[in-house]
Design an enzyme around this catalytic site. Structure first.
Site, PDB file in Angstrom:
ATOM      1  N   ASP A   1     -68.637  58.608 -52.147  1.00 62.16           N
ATOM      2  CA  ASP A   1     -68.076  58.047 -50.917  1.00 62.16           C
ATOM      3  C   ASP A   1     -69.259  57.836 -49.973  1.00 62.16           C
ATOM      4  OD1 ASP A   1     -66.074  57.346 -48.950  1.00 62.16           O
ATOM      5  OD2 ASP A   1     -66.441  59.277 -48.015  1.00 62.16           O
ATOM      6  N   SER A   2     -68.969  57.241 -48.815  1.00 63.18           N
ATOM      7  CA  SER A   2     -70.032  57.121 -47.823  1.00 63.18           C
ATOM      8  C   SER A   2     -70.345  58.482 -47.192  1.00 63.18           C
ATOM      9  CB  SER A   2     -69.610  56.138 -46.727  1.00 63.18           C
ATOM     10  OG  SER A   2     -68.444  56.625 -46.079  1.00 63.18           O
ATOM     11  N   GLY A  40     -67.346  50.819 -43.876  1.00 61.58           N
ATOM     12  CA  GLY A  40     -66.227  49.937 -43.545  1.00 61.58           C
ATOM     13  C   GLY A  40     -66.515  48.811 -42.584  1.00 61.58           C
ATOM     14  N   CYS A  50     -63.743  55.969 -52.520  1.00 61.08           N
ATOM     15  CA  CYS A  50     -64.032  55.140 -51.354  1.00 61.08           C
ATOM     16  C   CYS A  50     -63.251  53.840 -51.500  1.00 61.08           C
ATOM     17  CB  CYS A  50     -65.535  54.865 -51.302  1.00 61.08           C
ATOM     18  SG  CYS A  50     -66.003  53.676 -50.044  1.00 61.08           S
ATOM     19  N   CYS A 100     -58.101  54.806 -46.611  1.00 57.32           N
ATOM     20  CA  CYS A 100     -59.503  55.241 -46.522  1.00 57.32           C
ATOM     21  C   CYS A 100     -59.493  56.729 -46.852  1.00 57.32           C
ATOM     22  CB  CYS A 100     -60.051  55.015 -45.114  1.00 57.32           C
ATOM     23  SG  CYS A 100     -61.685  55.767 -44.844  1.00 57.32           S
ATOM     24  N   THR A 101     -60.410  57.136 -47.722  1.00 57.86           N
ATOM     25  CA  THR A 101     -60.378  58.537 -48.177  1.00 57.86           C
ATOM     26  C   THR A 101     -60.718  59.521 -47.063  1.00 57.86           C
ATOM     27  OG1 THR A 101     -62.624  58.219 -49.005  1.00 57.86           O
ATOM     28  CG2 THR A 101     -60.818  58.071 -50.605  1.00 57.86           C
ATOM     29  N   HIS A 102     -61.305  59.030 -45.975  1.00 59.30           N
ATOM     30  CA  HIS A 102     -61.539  59.928 -44.831  1.00 59.30           C
ATOM     31  C   HIS A 102     -60.235  60.331 -44.135  1.00 59.30           C
ATOM     32  CE1 HIS A 102     -65.785  58.678 -45.029  1.00 59.30           C
ATOM     33  NE2 HIS A 102     -66.072  59.590 -44.126  1.00 59.30           N
TER      34      HIS A 102
HETATM   35  N1  DGL Z   1     -64.099  56.712 -47.092  1.00 59.28           N
HETATM   36  C1  DGL Z   1     -64.441  55.358 -47.368  1.00 59.28           C
HETATM   37  C2  DGL Z   1     -63.243  54.492 -47.632  1.00 59.28           C
HETATM   38  O1  DGL Z   1     -62.294  54.994 -48.219  1.00 59.28           O
HETATM   39  C3  DGL Z   1     -65.545  54.740 -46.530  1.00 59.28           C
HETATM   40  C4  DGL Z   1     -65.369  54.761 -45.078  1.00 59.28           C
HETATM   41  C5  DGL Z   1     -66.580  54.216 -44.325  1.00 59.28           C
HETATM   42  O2  DGL Z   1     -67.693  54.645 -44.582  1.00 59.28           O
HETATM   43  O3  DGL Z   1     -66.369  53.322 -43.486  1.00 59.28           O
HETATM   44  O4  DGL Z   1     -63.214  53.327 -47.357  1.00 59.28           O
END
Ligand code: DGL
Length: 299
Positions: A30-31, A63, A93, A203-205
């Site tokens: 992921d990022s 993103g 991600c 988004c996984t965050h």
């Molecule tokens: N967690 C990632 C996603 O699912 C990346 C979020 C990001 O770095 O903008 O898109």
């Protein structure tokens, strides 16, 4: 040859010559800390697997980046993971899954690569018809969720909202602040106006924001976390490939491209322990497309 630019054609040959064993790690990237929501599911559903986790913290957020930037980042990460001998990669991600998965699947043909979007879309249509998706701006603009959901169920309705503030808020560990609630209210408003019955964490965050989001959503709205479903898909794929690990795993290896300290601080809360995190430099990959390589007889 460490840190020398690599010719991707040779990287591909390298990967083709590997016969992964079930003991090899699953690569997860992921990022930043978003992929920890997928890692948590891996620990729950596939507790015997060893994991190599990479957070591209020096280059987050993804993103708000262009498709060509994301594609290059993903190529570099995959080339590094192939060098590290992984047996499978889970793109934890959505942005990478939305913008790069098709291309890199054809460029790394022997590496099983799973993305979060299709498993998330399939899960959403199981529970709802009026589906909201919150995601990064790049994922929303790609329409990857809309396309995937409508492919599975053409009668579903989909509304996507890009939420540029969320990833910086989560990476800065500002989840409990009033500002976060206000941002969440603003992003959810158009979806609540449409009376969604299902909300996908695109988004996984965003599962890190679950307490905030749940406090603002009617209880009738079903929340879909694609992490649960991509790991279920990974489990099936490992069975099919005969690559499932049955012995005890090695400790998860955490690697980041930026300063390890902020990652350690946030992941400690999420994992309930302090991870050992190593800073690594990805090999820079000089890219030649498969098409160009196959036109050339020289490699
Ligand atoms: N967690 C990632 C996603 O699912 C990346 C979020 C990001 O770095 O903008 O898109």
């Amino acid at each position: 040859m460490k840190n020398q630019p690599s010719d991707f054609g040779r990287q591909t040959e390298f990967s083709l010559n590997q016969f992964p064993s079930s003991q090899a790690s699953i690569g997860v990237f992921d990022s930043g800390v978003g992929g920890l929501t997928v890692l948590r599911e891996l620990y729950r559903q596939l507790p015997n697997e060893s994991i190599l986790y990479f957070g591209d913290t020096a280059r987050l957020p993804y993103g708000t980046k262009s498709q060509s930037e994301i594609l290059q980042y993903v190529r570099e990460i995959l080339a590094w993971m192939v060098q590290r001998g992984v047996k499978m990669v889970i793109m934890a991600c959505n942005t990478s899954s939305a913008l790069a998965i098709e291309t890199v699947r054809s460029e790394f043909p022997t590496l099983p690569i799973l993305g979060v979007i299709l498993p998330g879309a399939r899960a959403a249509v199981q529970v709802g018809k009026r589906i909201g998706v919150i995601s990064t701006p790049a994922t929303a603009a790609s329409n990857a969720y809309r396309d995937a959901i409508l492919e599975v169920d053409p009668t579903a309705e989909v509304w996507q909202v890009g939420c540029p503030e969320f990833v910086p808020i989560i990476e800065a560990n500002r989840i409990d602040e009033p500002y976060t609630y206000q941002a969440a209210r603003d992003y959810l408003e158009p979806l609540l106006e449409q009376q969604i019955d299902t909300l996908v964490y695109g988004c996984t965050h965003y599962p890190h924001l679950a307490p905030v989001l749940k406090s603002l959503l009617p209880r009738s709205v079903q929340l879909i976390d694609p992490a649960v479903h991509v790991v279920a898909a990974a489990s099936q794929e490992l069975d099919l490939l005969g690559l499932k690990q049955s012995r005890s795993p090695r400790p998860t290896e955490f690697c980041v491209s930026g300063n390890p300290q902020p990652f350690i601080k946030i992941s400690r809360q999420w994992l309930g322990c302090t991870p050992l995190v190593q800073q690594v430099s990805l090999p820079s990959v000089i890219w030649k497309s498969i098409a160009l390589e196959s036109e050339s007889t020289s490699f």
